[in-house]
Scaffold this motif. Structure first.
Motif, PDB file in Angstrom:
ATOM      1  N   VAL A 141       0.794  -1.220   0.000  1.00  0.00           N
ATOM      2  CA  VAL A 141       0.000   0.000   0.000  1.00  0.00           C
ATOM      3  C   VAL A 141       0.834   1.282   0.000  1.00  0.00           C
ATOM      4  O   VAL A 141       0.523   2.236  -0.727  1.00  0.00           O
ATOM      5  CB  VAL A 141      -1.019   0.000   1.174  1.00  0.00           C
ATOM      6  N   THR A 142       1.902   1.342   0.784  1.00  0.00           N
ATOM      7  CA  THR A 142       2.683   2.584   0.834  1.00  0.00           C
ATOM      8  C   THR A 142       3.332   2.884  -0.506  1.00  0.00           C
ATOM      9  O   THR A 142       3.283   4.017  -0.996  1.00  0.00           O
ATOM     10  CB  THR A 142       3.765   2.500   1.918  1.00  0.00           C
ATOM     11  N   ARG A 143       3.927   1.881  -1.101  1.00  0.00           N
ATOM     12  CA  ARG A 143       4.598   2.078  -2.393  1.00  0.00           C
ATOM     13  C   ARG A 143       3.568   2.318  -3.495  1.00  0.00           C
ATOM     14  O   ARG A 143       3.808   3.079  -4.438  1.00  0.00           O
ATOM     15  CB  ARG A 143       5.461   0.860  -2.710  1.00  0.00           C
TER      16      ARG A 143
ATOM     17  N   MET B 227       9.310   9.964  -7.125  1.00  0.00           N
ATOM     18  CA  MET B 227       9.266  11.101  -8.052  1.00  0.00           C
ATOM     19  C   MET B 227      10.505  11.089  -8.951  1.00  0.00           C
ATOM     20  O   MET B 227      10.416  11.289 -10.159  1.00  0.00           O
ATOM     21  CB  MET B 227       9.171  12.409  -7.270  1.00  0.00           C
ATOM     22  N   ARG B 228      11.650  10.824  -8.354  1.00  0.00           N
ATOM     23  CA  ARG B 228      12.878  10.765  -9.143  1.00  0.00           C
ATOM     24  C   ARG B 228      12.818   9.630 -10.162  1.00  0.00           C
ATOM     25  O   ARG B 228      13.255   9.781 -11.310  1.00  0.00           O
ATOM     26  CB  ARG B 228      14.066  10.590  -8.209  1.00  0.00           C
ATOM     27  N   ALA B 229      12.257   8.488  -9.751  1.00  0.00           N
ATOM     28  CA  ALA B 229      12.146   7.339 -10.658  1.00  0.00           C
ATOM     29  C   ALA B 229      11.211   7.640 -11.831  1.00  0.00           C
ATOM     30  O   ALA B 229      11.342   7.036 -12.899  1.00  0.00           O
ATOM     31  CB  ALA B 229      11.645   6.117  -9.892  1.00  0.00           C
TER      32      ALA B 229
ATOM     33  N   ARG C 232       4.125   5.674  -5.595  1.00  0.00           N
ATOM     34  CA  ARG C 232       4.332   5.447  -7.031  1.00  0.00           C
ATOM     35  C   ARG C 232       3.140   5.994  -7.827  1.00  0.00           C
ATOM     36  O   ARG C 232       3.308   6.585  -8.900  1.00  0.00           O
ATOM     37  CB  ARG C 232       4.522   3.959  -7.297  1.00  0.00           C
ATOM     38  N   GLY C 233       1.928   5.788  -7.299  1.00  0.00           N
ATOM     39  CA  GLY C 233       0.729   6.278  -7.974  1.00  0.00           C
ATOM     40  C   GLY C 233       0.700   7.793  -8.072  1.00  0.00           C
ATOM     41  O   GLY C 233       0.315   8.361  -9.110  1.00  0.00           O
ATOM     42  N   ILE C 234       1.105   8.467  -6.997  1.00  0.00           N
ATOM     43  CA  ILE C 234       1.151   9.936  -7.013  1.00  0.00           C
ATOM     44  C   ILE C 234       2.164  10.421  -8.047  1.00  0.00           C
ATOM     45  O   ILE C 234       1.905  11.391  -8.783  1.00  0.00           O
ATOM     46  CB  ILE C 234       1.509  10.472  -5.616  1.00  0.00           C
TER      47      ILE C 234
END
Length: 352
Positions: free
Chosen positions: A198-200, A325-327, A204-206
């Motif tokens: 859930v956290t990732r 965000m960097r990814a 990642r979704g944002i």
């Protein structure tokens, strides 16, 4: 001429979040590290590629072995050939929601695998120290805070399988005088967390929304509360557990509880977005039975192991958001990077 022989450690689940951080930690401490990986048609070693050296290189100190934790013969063979001083059993079917869909496989991979390893250690007679990755999910419906003395009330096939492994560790420790310990770790996250957790999924979704690749993030139960920490700190505690004078069971967590909703709100706010405009609830992500609230009482680990977490909830959100965000090719605010620089003077792990 005197020289020291490095300790050998065997890690199951070395390609996962915890396994990759643990491998880096042990290498930084001079260990020779061996990991068990599953043979697959595609490479699944992305989390450890940056520390992998050709095993034929004289400088190599990390070695990978094909194996399956559901196969006793393979487990016995690897332990016989490697002759490790320590075994860290992190491999499992580790997704709680998925365990409802594949309960039998979860019981085999997550529960019975511990018995295979413990029995192989017992038969070897080599005095190998064993670490079992137990889970806060075993507490299930027991009210918080949860300590080593809290009754277990598991609420998923995953938790039941972990509980079976937990009790097998206790029985082998008491019945055969083995150095076998349980680390009852509460939720711990990082930029290496699996994308379906859930956290990732949120960070990642944002990042995808910011990059204009998606518009919405589909979530399940936003009211579940968890004790979230930073994975590199938790693998340090795994190592400390096996360096302790006596084996035992240890709860590891931050002592803070936050809802999934809070994580979502903090992450969207850090990205400069209104979460209510982008989050949609999808019933398919709900569990048949839910664990409502987990909060660690890690006072024993603090007292016995001298361990305390440095990264708490707000910092964790920023660290994960910066990385995702960097990814995604975006320029992050950088607060997460500065937190790591400030709180970890001797950062032993590499790229994320």
């Amino acid at each position: 001429m005197w020289w020291s022989i490095p300790k050998k450690a065997l890690i199951t689940g070395i390609t996962g979040q915890d396994g990759s951080y643990l491998a880096e930690l042990l290498l930084s401490k001079g260990y020779e590290v061996h990991g068990i990986i599953r043979r697959a048609s595609t490479f699944n070693t992305s989390r450890i590629d940056h520390i992998y050296v050709d095993p034929h290189d004289p400088a190599a100190r990390m070695f990978l072995h094909y194996g399956d934790i559901s196969d006793s013969e393979q487990i016995n063979g690897i332990i016989y050939n490697v002759k490790p001083d320590e075994i860290y059993h992190l491999g499992a079917q580790s997704h709680v929601r998925v365990s409802f869909d594949i309960p039998e496989y979860t019981g085999n991979a997550t529960g019975l695998s511990a018995t295979r390893l413990l029995e192989a250690i017992r038969r070897s007679g080599n005095g190998i120290k064993y670490y079992q990755a137990s889970s806060s999910e075993m507490f299930g419906a027991s009210p918080p805070p949860q300590s080593e003395a809290t009754p277990f009330r598991p609420r998923s096939p995953y938790a039941c399988a972990k509980l079976y492994a937990y009790w097998m560790v206790a029985n082998y420790r008491e019945g055969y005088n083995m150095f076998a310990s349980n680390g009852i770790l509460f939720n711990h996250e990082s930029p290496r967390r699996g994308e379906t957790f859930v956290t990732r999924k949120v960070t990642r979704g944002i990042s995808k929304i910011l990059a204009k690749k998606d518009q919405y993030l589909y979530m399940g139960n936003l009211d579940a509360k968890r004790d979230w920490g930073f994975a590199p700190e938790y693998v340090e505690c795994m190592w400390k557990i096996l360096q302790n004078d006596l084996p035992g069971d240890f709860v590891i967590g931050t002592g803070e509880s936050h809802s999934v909703r809070e994580f979502v709100e903090k992450a969207f706010s850090y990205a400069g977005l209104d979460w209510s405009e982008h989050v949609r609830i999808d019933p398919k992500y709900f569990r048949p039975t839910e664990v409502e609230d987990l909060i660690a009482d890690a006072s024993r680990s603090k007292r016995v192991l001298g361990w305390e977490p440095r990264v708490k909830f707000d910092d964790l959100v920023k660290i994960m958001m910066d990385a995702d965000m960097r990814a995604s090719g975006l320029e992050p605010a950088g607060e997460g990077d500065r937190i790591i620089e400030k709180k970890f003077e001797n950062k032993w792990w590499g790229c994320d």
